[in-house]
Structures are given as C-alpha cells and as structure tokens.
Motif scaffolding. Structure first.
Motif, mmCIF file in Angstrom:
data_model
loop_
_atom_site.group_PDB
_atom_site.id
_atom_site.type_symbol
_atom_site.label_atom_id
_atom_site.label_comp_id
_atom_site.label_asym_id
_atom_site.label_seq_id
_atom_site.Cartn_x
_atom_site.Cartn_y
_atom_site.Cartn_z
ATOM 1 N N LEU A 2 0.794 -1.222 0.000
ATOM 2 C CA LEU A 2 0.000 0.000 0.000
ATOM 3 C C LEU A 2 0.827 1.272 0.000
ATOM 4 C CD1 LEU A 2 -2.840 -0.980 2.470
ATOM 5 C CD2 LEU A 2 -3.028 -0.687 0.034
ATOM 6 N N VAL A 102 -13.324 -13.516 -5.440
ATOM 7 C CA VAL A 102 -12.333 -14.597 -5.344
ATOM 8 C C VAL A 102 -11.007 -14.031 -4.825
ATOM 9 C CG1 VAL A 102 -13.429 -15.861 -7.238
ATOM 10 C CG2 VAL A 102 -11.488 -14.379 -7.718
ATOM 11 N N GLY A 104 -7.333 -12.755 -4.482
ATOM 12 C CA GLY A 104 -6.391 -12.099 -5.389
ATOM 13 C C GLY A 104 -6.950 -10.908 -6.137
ATOM 14 N N VAL A 105 -8.253 -10.662 -6.039
ATOM 15 C CA VAL A 105 -8.835 -9.548 -6.795
ATOM 16 C C VAL A 105 -8.638 -8.203 -6.095
ATOM 17 C CG1 VAL A 105 -10.580 -10.906 -8.011
ATOM 18 C CG2 VAL A 105 -11.112 -9.928 -5.765
ATOM 19 N N GLY A 106 -8.206 -8.267 -4.829
ATOM 20 C CA GLY A 106 -8.030 -7.031 -4.075
ATOM 21 C C GLY A 106 -9.133 -6.835 -3.050
ATOM 22 N N LYS A 107 -9.709 -7.931 -2.622
ATOM 23 C CA LYS A 107 -10.866 -7.880 -1.710
ATOM 24 C C LYS A 107 -10.489 -7.266 -0.356
ATOM 25 C CE LYS A 107 -12.609 -11.949 -1.041
ATOM 26 N NZ LYS A 107 -12.766 -12.475 0.329
ATOM 27 N N THR A 108 -9.409 -7.778 0.241
ATOM 28 C CA THR A 108 -9.026 -7.307 1.577
ATOM 29 C C THR A 108 -8.671 -5.820 1.547
ATOM 30 O OG1 THR A 108 -8.061 -9.491 1.797
ATOM 31 C CG2 THR A 108 -7.647 -7.947 3.574
ATOM 32 N N LYS A 113 -10.170 0.072 2.175
ATOM 33 C CA LYS A 113 -10.447 1.337 1.480
ATOM 34 C C LYS A 113 -11.891 1.798 1.727
ATOM 35 C CE LYS A 113 -7.457 0.699 -2.599
ATOM 36 N NZ LYS A 113 -7.536 0.527 -4.065
ATOM 37 N N ARG A 135 -8.853 -18.791 4.568
ATOM 38 C CA ARG A 135 -7.423 -18.470 4.406
ATOM 39 C C ARG A 135 -6.956 -17.721 5.650
ATOM 40 N NH1 ARG A 135 -4.739 -15.282 1.133
ATOM 41 N NH2 ARG A 135 -6.389 -13.767 1.377
ATOM 42 N N GLN A 141 -4.314 -10.375 7.440
ATOM 43 C CA GLN A 141 -4.206 -9.185 6.593
ATOM 44 C C GLN A 141 -5.247 -8.127 6.991
ATOM 45 O OE1 GLN A 141 -4.343 -10.512 2.547
ATOM 46 N NE2 GLN A 141 -4.173 -8.430 1.747
ATOM 47 N N ASP A 251 -6.501 1.623 -12.115
ATOM 48 C CA ASP A 251 -5.314 2.425 -12.447
ATOM 49 C C ASP A 251 -4.332 1.658 -13.331
ATOM 50 O OD1 ASP A 251 -5.297 0.968 -9.872
ATOM 51 O OD2 ASP A 251 -3.158 1.405 -9.925
ATOM 52 N N GLY A 274 -11.292 1.038 -7.754
ATOM 53 C CA GLY A 274 -10.034 1.040 -7.006
ATOM 54 C C GLY A 274 -8.971 1.630 -7.914
ATOM 55 N N GLY A 276 -5.573 2.448 -7.013
ATOM 56 C CA GLY A 276 -4.179 2.389 -6.563
ATOM 57 C C GLY A 276 -4.066 1.550 -5.318
ATOM 58 N N GLU A 277 -2.903 1.592 -4.702
ATOM 59 C CA GLU A 277 -2.672 0.683 -3.579
ATOM 60 C C GLU A 277 -2.751 1.342 -2.207
ATOM 61 O OE1 GLU A 277 -0.073 -2.867 -4.441
ATOM 62 O OE2 GLU A 277 0.858 -1.351 -5.701
HETATM 63 N N1 GTP Z 1 -2.900 -0.939 -8.439
HETATM 64 C C1 GTP Z 1 -3.852 -1.403 -7.650
HETATM 65 N N2 GTP Z 1 -3.595 -2.447 -6.835
HETATM 66 C C2 GTP Z 1 -4.572 -2.896 -6.035
HETATM 67 C C3 GTP Z 1 -5.868 -2.315 -6.024
HETATM 68 N N3 GTP Z 1 -6.618 -3.003 -5.135
HETATM 69 C C4 GTP Z 1 -5.821 -3.960 -4.603
HETATM 70 N N4 GTP Z 1 -4.589 -3.902 -5.141
HETATM 71 C C5 GTP Z 1 -3.450 -4.783 -4.874
HETATM 72 O O1 GTP Z 1 -3.777 -6.107 -5.260
HETATM 73 C C6 GTP Z 1 -3.130 -7.040 -4.424
HETATM 74 C C7 GTP Z 1 -4.137 -8.043 -3.872
HETATM 75 O O2 GTP Z 1 -4.964 -7.378 -2.973
HETATM 76 P P1 GTP Z 1 -5.568 -8.067 -1.674
HETATM 77 O O3 GTP Z 1 -6.432 -7.082 -1.038
HETATM 78 O O4 GTP Z 1 -4.507 -8.720 -0.911
HETATM 79 O O5 GTP Z 1 -6.447 -9.149 -2.417
HETATM 80 P P2 GTP Z 1 -7.387 -10.280 -1.909
HETATM 81 O O6 GTP Z 1 -8.584 -10.292 -2.781
HETATM 82 O O7 GTP Z 1 -7.574 -10.284 -0.467
HETATM 83 O O8 GTP Z 1 -6.575 -11.437 -2.392
HETATM 84 P P3 GTP Z 1 -5.668 -12.410 -1.653
HETATM 85 O O9 GTP Z 1 -5.243 -11.730 -0.396
HETATM 86 O O10 GTP Z 1 -4.576 -12.640 -2.640
HETATM 87 O O11 GTP Z 1 -6.574 -13.567 -1.505
HETATM 88 C C8 GTP Z 1 -2.410 -6.221 -3.366
HETATM 89 O O12 GTP Z 1 -1.055 -6.077 -3.728
HETATM 90 C C9 GTP Z 1 -3.116 -4.882 -3.405
HETATM 91 O O13 GTP Z 1 -2.305 -3.807 -2.985
HETATM 92 C C10 GTP Z 1 -6.120 -1.202 -6.917
HETATM 93 O O14 GTP Z 1 -7.214 -0.648 -7.007
HETATM 94 N N5 GTP Z 1 -5.075 -0.796 -7.695
#
Ligand code: GTP
Length: 296
Positions: A2, A102, A104-108, A113, A135, A141, A251, A274, A276-277
């Motif tokens: 982040l 699912v 890896g999509v950036g859910k957490t 955010k 998980r 996380q 982004d 979303g 950015g990070e």
């Molecule tokens: N550039 C960018 N990166 C993002 C965004 N949202 C999330 N990420 C990145 O995507 C990656 C996965 O995000 P997580 O929130 O860990 O995803 P999750 O769905 O919980 O997935 P896992 O933890 O892998 O199961 C991280 O490195 C985040 O920082 C976004 O809007 N933009």
C-alpha cells in the motif's frame, strides 16, 4: 504494501482513433482497428457493434472528430449503472456490507479502502469482520489493516466458521450501535453449493441478530482480468445475488471497459473504482468521468 501508486495507463487511444475517423481520415482499415481496440478494452461485443453502427449512422464525412466521439460516448453512457455509495450514511442505523470475490482480486485491500472512505464521509462507528476464515492469511491481513487504520476487526482463530465470526461481529456491532459493518467472505467460487450455503447461513444470522440492518452484497472484481471478471460476476450473481461491484486495479488496467458489460449484460451497478494501492485510492463510480476516461 500500500505504498506505491501506479501510473494510470488507460485503454486507450480509443478516443483518438474515433476522432481520426472524421472526414478524410475514414477508411475501412481504421474502422477495423477501432473495432479491435473496443473489443480489447472489454466493453463487450454488443456495445462494440453499437458504437460502430452509431458512428457510421452519424456519417464520418460531415461530422467532426468530437461529434463522433460524442456519439460513441452516448452509447457507452446509456448502458452504465451506478450504485450510490451515499445510501450508507452517518445518520442511519447498522448497514452491513457483505464483501464477495475470489482471492487475489483485491478484496481485503478494498475492505480497508471502503472503511477509510466511509469514515471520511463522517461515519464514526465502523467495524470489520474477518469472515474469510478459509485463508488464515486473509484474517491476519484484515487485522493488520484494522490496526493501521484504527478500526475494530472482529476475528476468530484460524479455521473458525465464517458464520461464527459474523455472529460475534453482529453482537458487538449492535451493542456499539455501529453504523457500518464490513464483512469479508471466503471466495471459493468453484464450489457454488458452498458459496450459496455460506451466504444463506450469513443471511440467517443477520436476520436473527440484526433484523433491522440493511445488507448490501458487494462484489469485488479485478478490472484487469476482463472476461474472467465477468464470468466471476455471473457465477456470484447466480449463486447468491450481487447488489453492486467495486472494480479494482482500474489504475493499472489498459482495458477497464468491463463496467459496460457488467452493467449492461448482468445488470450489476458499479459502486467504486479502485485506483491504486493506498487506502485513499477508492473513487465513487461516476458515469461521466468513466466515459471520458474510456474514450480519452
Ligand atoms: N494498483 C492497484 N492495486 C490494487 C488495487 N486493489 C488492490 N490492489 C493490490 O492487489 C493485491 C491483492 O490485494 P488483496 O487485497 O490482498 O487481495 P485479496 O482479494 O484479499 O486477495 P488475496 O489476499 O490474494 O486472496 C495487493 O497487492 C493490493 O495492494 C487497486 O485498485 N489498484
């Protein structure tokens, strides 16, 4: 994590390709190029055809580049739907966001955010529930995000039942008079039966513990994954229903057109992008901004 802010790339070149069709710039080849780029940007085959037809009907000879772009913008605009994030506000009682998607999509990250965004809107009592108990890393996380943000996270030990986490979270959210409870869920899409059962169980618990609470099912999709994201949306919608979507990684997506088929074909409105990070990188979905950016 982040810390980096990725550069915006855009789909892009769509706008200049459309504008260049005006007057003497028109050729079959340039029209084909436009078709290809539209398809690659994930706006969908039906919308691609509609844009091409609208441009042809407008007539490329007489129209200015800007007029052609406006014609394309009108087609895109017509299909977009917005979920108004203002539906959750500080003067209302408990609202529950069930966050689906699912791994890896950036859910957490999106949950963190959303909490940040709503806190900035004036909500003072927000809690997070670590419901992705499948998980262990997801629980940790979310706890880390909570610590950084100073937002309460309800979690149980690894392998606990997600429904039990929600049960606890609701108990305390009701007692604290929370305005917002954001609940993570496990995203095992390949097991539709399990998905349905898990959500049904969560709904029963909400019904019992907080019957007055309003519930919104938010689906998180990675906008860089195009057709894959749409397939996920289809499965979640069919299995458990979806009220709105957040499109992450907007982004870094060169093809962020999926909002169009998402709204058009699946009738799922978009709530946020979303961008950015960092925690602040979440933007309410605006049709006008999106149309401008897609056709920039
Ligand atoms: N550039 C960018 N990166 C993002 C965004 N949202 C999330 N990420 C990145 O995507 C990656 C996965 O995000 P997580 O929130 O860990 O995803 P999750 O769905 O919980 O997935 P896992 O933890 O892998 O199961 C991280 O490195 C985040 O920082 C976004 O809007 N933009």
């Amino acid at each position: 994590m982040l810390l980096r802010k990725k550069k915006k790339t855009g789909p892009r070149g769509l706008g200049s390709l459309i504008r260049a069709l005006s007057g003497a710039g028109f050729s079959e080849k340039s029209l084909e190029e436009l078709e290809e780029l539209l398809l690659r940007s994930d706006v969908g085959a039906n919308t691609t055809q509609e844009i091409l037809t609208a441009i042809e009907q407008r007539g490329t000879k007489a129209a200015t580049g800007q007029e052609l772009q406006d014609v394309a913008a009108a087609v895109v605009r017509e299909h977009l739907r917005v979920w108004d994030p203002g539906m959750i506000s500080a003067d209302q009682s408990l609202h529950i966001l069930l966050v689906l998607g699912v791994n890896g999509v950036g859910k957490t990250t999106t949950i963190a955010k959303l909490a940040t965004w709503y806190r900035e809107q004036g909500l003072q009592r927000i809690s997070l529930a670590a419901g992705d108990t499948f998980r262990a890393a997801a629980v940790r996380q979310l706890q880390l995000h909570g610590e950084r943000l100073g937002i309460r996270v309800v979690a149980q030990q690894d392998g606990a039942d997600a429904a039990a986490v929600l049960y606890d979270a609701l108990d305390s959210s009701v007692a604290r008079e929370d305005q917002l409870l954001i609940t993570d869920t496990a995203g095992r899409m390949h097991n539709k039966k399990h998905l349905v059962e898990e959500l049904a169980k969560m709904n029963r618990i909400i019904e019992r513990k907080a019957p007055q609470a309003r519930v919104t099912r938010v689906l998180v999709l990675d906008s860089t994954t195009g057709q894959n994201a749409l397939r996920q949306a289809e499965v979640f919608k069919e299995a458990v229903g979806v009220d709105c979507a957040v499109l992450t990684k907007y982004d870094s997506s060169a093809r962020a057109g999926i909002a169009v088929p998402l709204c058009r074909n699946l009738e799922i409105p978009v709530a946020f992008l979303g961008t950015g990070e960092t925690y602040a990188d979440l933007r309410p979905f605006s049709v006008e901004e999106y149309v401008q950016e897609i056709l920039a």
